[in-house]
Design an enzyme around this catalytic site. Structure first.
Site, PDB file in Angstrom:
ATOM      1  N   VAL A  12       0.867  -1.177   0.000  1.00  0.00           N
ATOM      2  CA  VAL A  12       0.000   0.000   0.000  1.00  0.00           C
ATOM      3  C   VAL A  12       0.903   1.225   0.000  1.00  0.00           C
ATOM      4  CG1 VAL A  12      -2.027  -1.078   1.050  1.00  0.00           C
ATOM      5  CG2 VAL A  12      -0.260  -0.109   2.516  1.00  0.00           C
ATOM      6  N   SER A  13       0.383   2.325  -0.527  1.00  0.00           N
ATOM      7  CA  SER A  13       1.208   3.519  -0.715  1.00  0.00           C
ATOM      8  C   SER A  13       1.494   4.274   0.565  1.00  0.00           C
ATOM      9  CB  SER A  13       0.550   4.451  -1.723  1.00  0.00           C
ATOM     10  OG  SER A  13       0.444   3.790  -2.958  1.00  0.00           O
ATOM     11  N   SER A  14       0.647   4.135   1.591  1.00  0.00           N
ATOM     12  CA  SER A  14       0.891   4.871   2.830  1.00  0.00           C
ATOM     13  C   SER A  14       0.417   4.050   4.015  1.00  0.00           C
ATOM     14  CB  SER A  14       0.164   6.220   2.806  1.00  0.00           C
ATOM     15  OG  SER A  14      -1.223   6.003   2.869  1.00  0.00           O
TER      16      SER A  14
END
Length: 189
Positions: A12-14
């Site tokens: 996931v990006s964050s």
């Protein structure tokens, strides 16, 4: 008798995002998860997964863009894994790459889909830049708010002038050293 493992990799990006929808309902023996932007080359869980998998294992990845930053990175990673005789399956694209067989159509599809994903990310970044520029022209966009207030910046300056170590000061204020240097440069009159 060796048992082949079904290993999953999700990204996931964050830290605020949830990886639950990736590989949901797929039975895995082991799961590796990174919380990092796609452009970030530091993906420790991916590197750990690559070290972990063995001959005959299956590495399942939700989609190509979750595994690689760009097409070149994608092709390299799949080649690396196939050289270890690990099968790589991209669930969303329904593509499987196995080191035992040369699949020219599969390789073409991977290259094309990886290229499309890279192109799409570039378009998103371009639209974002254009949107910011328009907002700046309208006077709506002011940029990111400062992490620290004037008193905190003055405290940083005092501590640096007193000989304090910049890395320790940055840590104390919960900012990066680069942010600390930026504050020091901006407060110089």
């Amino acid at each position: 008798m060796s048992t082949h493992q079904r290993v999953g990799y999700v990204r996931v990006s964050s830290t605020g995002q949830n990886s639950d929808r990736q590989l949901d309902g797929i039975k895995l023996d082991r799961l590796f998860e990174d919380k990092a932007s796609g452009k970030n080359t530091d993906r420790p869980a991916l590197q750990e997964a690559i070290r972990y998998v063995r001959d005959g294992d299956l590495l399942l990845v939700h989609s190509m863009d979750r595994m690689a930053r760009n097409t070149e990175d994608l092709l390299r990673l799949v080649r690396e894994l196939n050289a270890k005789r690990v099968t790589v399956e991209f669930v969303k694209e329904r593509l499987t790459f196995n080191g035992d067989s040369a699949d020219p159509i599969g390789n073409l599809m991977m290259t094309m889909l990886g290229g499309f994903a890279e192109f799409e990310r570039a378009l998103i970044r371009e639209r974002q830049r254009e949107g910011i520029e328009i907002a700046k022209q309208k006077g709506v966009y002011k940029g990111r708010k400062a992490s620290l207030n004037a008193q905190q910046i003055e405290e940083i300056r005092r501590r640096v002038d007193a000989g304090g170590k910049k890395a320790a000061i940055a840590r104390d204020f919960g900012i990066s050293r680069e942010t600390l240097y930026r504050y020091l440069r901006s407060t110089v009159a």
